[in-house]
Scaffold this motif. Structure first.
Motif: not given
Ligand SMILES: *Cc1c(COP(=O)(O)O)cnc(C)c1O
Length: 396
Positions: A110-112, A136, A138, A186, A213, A239, A241, A243-244, A250
């Motif tokens: 995940s991005g996190f 963010h 994370s 975001s 992300a 870096m 994601t 996932s968005k 991921g």
């Molecule tokens: C959503 C987000 C993440 C986490 O990404 P995931 O893939 O959803 O875990 C990390 N950094 C930023 C800036 C985000 O908006």
């Protein structure tokens, strides 16, 4: 006794959140997370997903995932460093680095956990991290985990960053210094001032880390904020994601070969958490292939974003200063924000209220995420509903 302590803690704090309008209620979807979603039997225009390009429900991605599941199964079976690395993972990493114009890339689940793993693999207690105050969660957690000194600078305030970079550098207290920022923020949709950040980094010898992300798939012909500014050679960690905008799940870091080699041996989620599933990897590969071959989805996303922004602004809403399709409607008071979001919901628009602690107190907002999959009719209907609810509640 211990149980009583926990119960008291939970009851008091949950009540406190509810009293302040800060208690988030989750509405489960009964449909895919597309431009229209079904909740409790009702169809709603969906303005709350990060599925910017509509790829989460794209038939090409679905077919790729199904094929990979049929070939490789549903799980990777192990962590990447034991034997959970399929050829597909390697292909995905190669494709990401090509798309990002870097030497190499590494993917995470995940991005996190990518941020958690990558920051702490490189930075430690002898180091310092300059971090935008609106970064963010994370990033914040990754910085904390590293045990480096964390020095927040005012949001996108380059004078403040410069002063702090100079102080930190000249103190002589730290071995390595990193500057870290979201590429696109975001909650407001503004873009980090990466050219200035890169200059300051060069002047004070800072490691640069951009969390893209919300920029990947959206800016720079899909390759993100760094490409948008032409800085692919100047940012150490790109870096992002999967996932968005990419619609799957991921996270990844793209960068120099040596950096990625180090992350492969030192980032803990890569070593100690099971690899991304074959279906996710195959769908992500397909998403990047689509983005590499066409900018049509981005064009549609921006067109829809501009249309919605123009419409809401014309109605008299405060949409802040977004530079991307992310369109906040800033209401202010947390309770009023929740009520407004509820009203939109009752009338057919799903636009989630976002309040403290996700955004600062007193800046509650309903955030709109138009996507490439929305039609003009959907956006027009959403604007009508906004107008009605806004007038009813005295917001416009
Ligand atoms: C959503 C987000 C993440 C986490 O990404 P995931 O893939 O959803 O875990 C990390 N950094 C930023 C800036 C985000 O908006």
């Amino acid at each position: 006794m211990g149980k009583g302590v926990l119960e008291n803690f939970l009851q008091e704090n949950i009540k406190d959140l509810k009293d302040k309008g800060l208690f988030n209620v989750i509405d489960p979807l009964e449909s895919a997370n597309g431009p229209v979603i079904r909740i409790s039997g009702f169809d709603l225009i969906n303005l709350s997903s990060n599925n910017y390009l509509g790829l989460a429900t794209d038939s090409r991605l679905k077919a790729a995932a199904i094929e990979a599941i049929n070939t490789y199964g549903v799980g990777a079976g192990a962590v990447r460093t034991i034997n959970g690395t399929l050829k597909l993972h390697v292909q995905l990493e190669e494709q990401i680095s090509a798309f990002k114009h870097t030497e190499a890339a590494i993917v995470f689940q995940s991005g996190f956990n990518c941020n958690m793993g990558a920051i702490s693999a490189v930075m430690d207690k002898d180091d310092a991290i300059l971090s935008d105050e609106l970064n963010h969660a994370s990033i914040i957690d990754g910085c904390r985990l590293s045990k480096a000194a964390i020095i927040a600078y005012k949001h996108s305030d380059m004078a403040d960053l410069r002063v702090k970079a100079k102080q930190v550098k000249e103190s002589g207290l730290y071995k390595k210094i990193m500057v870290i920022t979201d590429g696109v923020f975001s909650m407001d949709g503004d873009i980090a001032k990466l050219p200035e950040i890169a200059d300051i980094a060069e002047e004070f010898d800072l490691i640069t880390y951009v969390d893209d992300a919300h920029g990947s798939g959206v800016l720079g012909e899909g390759a993100g904020t760094v490409k948008h500014f032409g800085l692919s050679q100047k940012i150490d960690f790109q870096m992002g994601t999967l996932s968005k905008a990419l619609g799957v799940i991921g996270g990844y870091v793209a960068g120099k070969k040596e950096l990625i080699e180090w992350l492969r041996v030192r980032s803990r989620p890569f070593l100690f958490s099971t690899a991304l599933t074959p279906g996710d990897v195959a769908a992500s590969l397909k998403a990047i292939e689509i983005l590499s071959n066409s900018t049509e989805l981005q064009r549609k996303l921006w067109e829809n974003g501009n249309y919605l922004k123009h419409g809401l602004k014309t109605l008299g809403f405060n949409i802040g200063a977004s530079q991307t399709p992310i369109t906040p409607c800033i209401i202010g008071d947390e309770n009023l924000t929740q009520k407004f979001s509820r009203k939109l919901y009752e009338n057919g628009v799903y636009a989630k209220a976002i309040t403290f602690p996700t955004v600062p107190k007193g800046t509650g907002r309903v955030r709109n995420m138009p996507t490439a999959a929305h039609t003009r009719e959907m956006l027009d209907r959403a604007l009508e509903i906004y107008a009605e609810a806004g007038k009813d509640m005295g917001i416009i």
